[in-house]
Motif scaffolding. Structure first.
Motif, PDB file in Angstrom:
ATOM      1  N   UNK A 124       0.835  -1.197   0.000  1.00 29.62           N
ATOM      2  CA  UNK A 124       0.000   0.000   0.000  1.00 29.62           C
ATOM      3  C   UNK A 124       0.874   1.253   0.000  1.00 29.62           C
ATOM      4  N   UNK A 125       0.234   2.391  -0.116  1.00 29.19           N
ATOM      5  CA  UNK A 125       0.968   3.656  -0.049  1.00 29.19           C
ATOM      6  C   UNK A 125       1.697   3.783   1.278  1.00 29.19           C
ATOM      7  N   UNK A 126       1.131   3.238   2.304  1.00 29.03           N
ATOM      8  CA  UNK A 126       1.742   3.341   3.630  1.00 29.03           C
ATOM      9  C   UNK A 126       3.080   2.619   3.695  1.00 29.03           C
ATOM     10  N   UNK A 127       3.299   1.687   2.800  1.00 24.36           N
ATOM     11  CA  UNK A 127       4.557   0.946   2.779  1.00 24.36           C
ATOM     12  C   UNK A 127       5.676   1.702   2.095  1.00 24.36           C
ATOM     13  N   UNK A 128       5.353   2.802   1.451  1.00 24.81           N
ATOM     14  CA  UNK A 128       6.372   3.624   0.803  1.00 24.81           C
ATOM     15  C   UNK A 128       6.951   4.557   1.859  1.00 24.81           C
ATOM     16  N   UNK A 129       8.173   4.309   2.260  1.00 22.30           N
ATOM     17  CA  UNK A 129       8.792   5.063   3.345  1.00 22.30           C
ATOM     18  C   UNK A 129       9.427   6.356   2.858  1.00 22.30           C
ATOM     19  N   UNK A 130       9.786   6.399   1.584  1.00 20.06           N
ATOM     20  CA  UNK A 130      10.537   7.548   1.075  1.00 20.06           C
ATOM     21  C   UNK A 130      10.470   7.528  -0.446  1.00 20.06           C
ATOM     22  N   UNK A 131      10.352   8.722  -1.019  1.00 21.83           N
ATOM     23  CA  UNK A 131      10.465   8.886  -2.468  1.00 21.83           C
ATOM     24  C   UNK A 131      11.650   9.788  -2.744  1.00 21.83           C
ATOM     25  N   UNK A 132      12.482   9.379  -3.689  1.00 23.97           N
ATOM     26  CA  UNK A 132      13.619  10.200  -4.106  1.00 23.97           C
ATOM     27  C   UNK A 132      13.464  10.497  -5.591  1.00 23.97           C
ATOM     28  N   UNK A 133      13.533  11.774  -5.938  1.00 27.09           N
ATOM     29  CA  UNK A 133      13.422  12.187  -7.337  1.00 27.09           C
ATOM     30  C   UNK A 133      14.721  12.854  -7.767  1.00 27.09           C
ATOM     31  N   UNK A 134      15.284  12.334  -8.827  1.00 26.36           N
ATOM     32  CA  UNK A 134      16.469  12.967  -9.409  1.00 26.36           C
ATOM     33  C   UNK A 134      16.026  13.698 -10.670  1.00 26.36           C
ATOM     34  N   UNK A 135      16.117  14.999 -10.655  1.00 26.71           N
ATOM     35  CA  UNK A 135      15.724  15.836 -11.792  1.00 26.71           C
ATOM     36  C   UNK A 135      14.375  15.432 -12.372  1.00 26.71           C
ATOM     37  N   UNK A 136      13.335  15.409 -11.574  1.00 31.51           N
ATOM     38  CA  UNK A 136      12.044  14.932 -12.083  1.00 31.51           C
ATOM     39  C   UNK A 136      11.408  15.910 -13.047  1.00 31.51           C
ATOM     40  N   UNK A 137      10.694  15.361 -14.020  1.00 31.03           N
ATOM     41  CA  UNK A 137       9.880  16.198 -14.888  1.00 31.03           C
ATOM     42  C   UNK A 137       8.607  16.603 -14.143  1.00 31.03           C
ATOM     43  N   UNK A 138       7.882  17.561 -14.732  1.00 33.40           N
ATOM     44  CA  UNK A 138       6.566  17.939 -14.201  1.00 33.40           C
ATOM     45  C   UNK A 138       5.603  17.985 -15.388  1.00 33.40           C
ATOM     46  N   UNK A 139       5.467  16.840 -16.043  1.00 32.07           N
ATOM     47  CA  UNK A 139       4.687  16.774 -17.264  1.00 32.07           C
ATOM     48  C   UNK A 139       3.220  16.483 -17.018  1.00 32.07           C
TER      49      UNK A 139
END
Lengths: 219, 697
Positions: B339-354
């Motif tokens: 589930x979403x609750x299991x996602x402890x961290x998100x890391x974005x390297x140069x993310x787009x915003x498309x």
């Protein structure tokens, strides 16, 4: 099951037949004006072509409608490497006929792209449309997953206005000869493997990329 | 005969003796009353520590001891985390603790224990194997600062980022933690952490396996070779960007696996767009979790911590992981595996915003953004709505951390070689970029997926103040951090409401005499990075055209000092239990004042209490407001986008002697600009003025 719209500008009887077979693509947006003709960039040539059909369909992520794919064409196109140089900002979308085409390999190192073009099936499940008179071009920069039927129509108008020529009969015949026997496959995974082998065969400069697609199966 | 207090104290050597506690209580109450009286006189705002005058536990004083000396006021900064090999100091303000004056106390560095462990075993054992005494005087902070460790303490503790220690002043000299002693770290977190170089490979050999589960299920897996003897490990999933290859992230895979994580980099369907990428992020995570019995011959089975998953994405993959999280969070997609609750961290390297902001909204999940100023692909050019990586920081509501690196291009984050997609001066290249990435990813995974409290200060302290030592000295970084909104900071002004200059978002008055102030959208879409009076938000690239984060911009020149002052309303003015004053600031690119200054910028920050007492701290002591990266293009001149930096000043700094500020009744935050206060001139954007909370593991 939503089927792919025919990607050929077919004659009126065939068009009527297509309608009768229940083409169900739709767009929630009004048809935009034709894109600037100067942005349509032709593919440089058709190198190889091969029909495929699948036992198990998959969702085509290169269209907003995400139609289910059960058959289509696997093609090798000569392309301008500058046009296909991969980037994360918007890229030129590749079209064949009246369909977006899925690019398997980046193409910028080999100046060739192996592409998948979905089609509607004939009575035996093979692609219903011939390649003769089909046009292949790069349209405006966009996200393919956001391209819908109206956008495809606008891009096709742009290609026509730009005077992009279709494949010739001779070109298609040669491509079919190089492409070999039609493929009856189980699913998208097997199609990917075949496409990867074509990258090795027709775009060896991108062999390393193809090897990534050919990682050994777990099972 | 009624026993004397002394006899009762001698009656038992155990803290559990009722008679002993009765005696202790009587003595404690008497002494504490005296101390409280002195404290109330000297420090009307009360102590920053957890001391409670009526609590028997005051027989042991919990206080910050470890830190670093500072050449400027407040002359000592208490911090929790130190690099292995660096000296560590202790200091105490004897004006706040006059009972120490004239005493020579033995100093112990012990293994970390929590309050229960201290209660069960109060014996003091110095891990240094040394005997150290500190003689406390009534003098300055400097006179009461001592070297605790010259750099010998180990930062190794299994797969943890570092090792925790407690520090004790054994005032009564009985070599037990007890009445009258001072301790840094009695509660459920260590008094201090010594961390090893998070950029260095960890202790585990790494096994790599490549395999495919079918179309867009090609995976490159890294895990500790000795995994069979390990517990459950966090799962890190890497989703590449467009034109990239899933086998180009071995620098992340090997590093994190050597430090005790399972890393899987997967084939990512990015060409159609970030929505498709999000599908493959989820599909690949599901595939691995569903096939643990067969992948790598079952080596991962029972070893995957499915409740601490880290998603790392690059470029379209970076937006894809955010989109994937949003779909899980919204219920747009329900996974059978997590589930979403299991996602402890998100890391974005140069993310787009498309995608539209609502589709790529990280919500409350902790997020870290890495971005390079030399990026020519996802460039943040002002005319490109789809190219605003820092918008992810603005959207996030959870803990959020951003590093903006000068001289780093779009391709420098992966290890596939090829064109760097970079332009600008002082390019640092992929290798140096990976040094930054590895060091911080290790800390972030430790903090959010392994509850490694020792890693927290990698994000909460500015890059200039604390960063992995393996990063080259020439790397220039603008760093930002904000605590999750759910931690209830006291937000004084985030500029998201009350559009008038004279009123903050918290409803307080704002006074200022800075030049040409403008409060508005931190977005620049005029197709140029050239400043003009008509484009006050020049260089602000914090959102797409369909989103509008707000802030304040202004300037000053050498002619006279200038200020901005924010009223702190009474309902927000008790900040005793909070940690720091935090604000974000960015220099204005290609502005005449910025170009003339041509340096990092600093200013003064003052707190004022209800009684009018003030204390002032220099921003440069805690963070650099960096000069904008000198990249050219998109108009005349040099300077790329505006680079927000978080300035985070411990509230303790505002009550260092001779300050009389009452942290229970803060009434104003004042920023002063000019030669007397810092930079003689400047152009600044500011946002998110708030008092940040204390954080526990």
């Amino acid at each position: 099951m939503i089927r792919c719209a025919p990607f050929a500008r077919i004659a009126a009887p065939l068009a009527a037949l297509a309608v009768l077979t229940g083409v169900a693509l739709h767009s929630s947006r009004p048809a935009p004006a034709a894109a600037n003709p100067s942005t349509a960039i032709p593919a440089r040539g058709l190198v190889a072509a091969r029909k495929f059909k699948l036992e198990q369909s998959y969702a085509f992520a290169w269209r907003a409608e995400q139609p289910r794919v059960t058959c289509g064409w696997m093609l090798v196109l000569d392309v301008d490497p500058a046009v296909v140089a991969p980037r994360d900002e918007l890229e030129h979308v590749l079209y064949v006929g009246e369909q977006t085409a899925e690019r398997i390999n980046p193409g910028h190192l080999a100046a060739r792209c192996i592409v998948i073009v979905p089609d509607s099936p004939d009575g035996r499940g093979w692609p219903a449309t011939d390649l003769d008179q089909q046009v292949a071009w790069f349209g405006d920069r966009a996200l393919p997953e956001q391209v819908d039927e109206s956008a495809v129509r606008a891009e096709r108008d742009s290609a026509d206005a730009a005077g992009i020529l279709p494949f010739s009969k001779a070109e298609v015949a040669a491509a079919l000869a190089r492409g070999g026997q039609s493929l009856a496959l189980h699913d998208r995974s097997e199609l990917q493997v075949e496409a990867a082998h074509w990258v090795l065969q027709f775009a060896p400069a991108e062999s390393e990329f193809a090897r990534g697609l050919l990682a050994p199966p777990v099972h | 005969m009624r026993p004397t207090i002394a006899a009762m104290l001698r009656s038992s050597s155990s803290l559990d003796s009722p008679a002993r506690w009765t005696a202790i209580g009587a003595v404690a109450l008497a002494l504490v009353s005296m101390a409280a009286a002195q404290t109330a006189t000297l420090f009307p705002g009360g102590l920053v520590t957890s001391q409670r005058t009526t609590d028997i536990a005051l027989s042991i004083t919990d206080v910050e001891l470890a830190g670093n000396p500072n050449a400027a006021f407040p002359f000592f900064d208490h911090v929790q985390t130190f690099h292995e090999g660096e000296p560590i100091y202790i200091s105490i303000d004897t004006k706040r603790y006059p009972l120490l004056v004239g005493k020579s106390t033995r100093v112990f560095v012990t293994a970390d224990r929590d309050s229960t462990e201290w209660h069960d075993d109060p014996a003091l054992v110095d891990v240094r194997g040394a005997v150290q005494f500190a003689s406390w005087t009534s003098g300055s902070v400097a006179a009461n600062t001592f070297v605790l460790d010259s750099g010998a303490l180990s930062g190794i503790s299994g797969d943890h980022v570092g090792r925790g220690y407690d520090v004790v002043l054994d005032v009564d000299g009985d070599q037990e933690l007890g009445f009258g002693d001072f301790i840094d770290g009695r509660e459920d977190t260590a008094g201090m952490w010594v961390v090893h170089d998070t950029g260095a490979l960890g202790p585990h050999a790494v096994t790599e396996v490549q395999y495919s589960g079918g179309a867009f299920l090609g995976q490159d897996l890294f895990y500790p070779s000795d995994i069979a003897s390990l517990r459950t490990l966090p799962l890190v999933v890497v989703s590449h960007g467009n034109g990239h290859d899933y086998r180009w992230y071995d620098h992340i895979g090997r590093h994190l696996a050597s430090n005790g994580a399972i890393v899987m980099s997967h084939q990512n369907d990015t060409v159609p767009g970030p929505e498709s990428a999000s599908v493959t992020t989820i599909a690949n995570t599901e595939y691995l979790l569903a096939n643990l019995s067969t992948i790598a011959s079952g080596a991962l089975r029972t070893h995957v911590d499915q409740h601490h998953i880290v998603w790392i994405g690059h470029s379209r993959g970076g937006e894809g992981v955010v989109r994937a999280y949003r779909k899980l969070k919204d219920g747009t997609y329900v996974s059978p595996e997590f589930t979403a609750h299991d996602i402890a961290l998100i890391v974005c390297m140069a993310p787009t915003t498309q995608l539209a902001p609502a589709l790529s909204d990280p919500g409350s999940v902790p997020i870290a953004i890495f971005y390079g100023g030399a990026d020519t692909d996802v460039s943040s050019a002002p005319f490109m709505s789809t190219s605003k990586p820092l918008a992810m920081f603005e959207r996030a509501q959870g803990d959020k951390f951003a590093l903006y690196l000068h001289g780093v291009g779009h391709a420098d984050w992966h290890n596939g070689g090829g064109p760097c997609w970079c332009a600008g001066p002082s390019l640092i290249g992929a290798s140096a970029t990976h040094d930054v990435l590895r060091g911080y990813l290790r800390a972030l995974v430790g903090l959010y997926a392994q509850q490694d409290a020792g890693a927290r200060e990698f994000t909460s302290r500015s890059y200039q103040d604390f960063h992995p030592p393996s990063i080259a000295a020439n790397v220039v970084v603008a760093s930002e951090f904000l605590d999750a909104r759910a931690t209830s900071p006291h937000v004084i002004d985030d500029f998201e409401s009350q559009a008038a200059l004279q009123t903050s978002s918290s409803g307080g008055a704002v006074a200022m005499d800075v030049l040409v102030p403008v409060e508005g959208d931190l977005t620049d879409f005029d197709n140029s990075l050239v400043y003009s009076p008509g484009t006050p938000m020049n260089g602000m690239v914090l959102g797409r055209r369909d989103e509008s984060p707000h802030g304040l911009v202004f300037e000053w020149d050498p002619a006279q000092p200038r200020f901005v002052e924010f009223q702190v309303l009474p309902n927000q003015g008790n900040v005793r239990d909070l940690d720091s004053l935090s604000l974000r600031a960015a220099q204005g690119t290609r502005h005449p004042q910025t170009d003339l200054l041509d340096a990092d910028l600093n200013f003064s920050v003052t707190l004022r209490d209800q009684a009018g007492h003030t204390a002032t701290v220099q921003s440069a002591e805690y963070a650099s407001i960096v000069r904008t990266y000198g990249r050219m293009g998109v108009g005349a001149g040099a300077g790329w986008i505006n680079e927000f930096c978080t300035l985070r000043i411990p509230l303790e700094a505002f009550v260092a002697p001779p300050s009389r500020v009452n942290l229970g009744k803060v009434r104003a935050i004042r920023l002063d600009f000019g030669a007397s206060y810092g930079a003689a001139r400047g152009r600044l954007g500011i946002d998110d003025i708030e008092f940040a909370p204390r954080r526990t593991p």
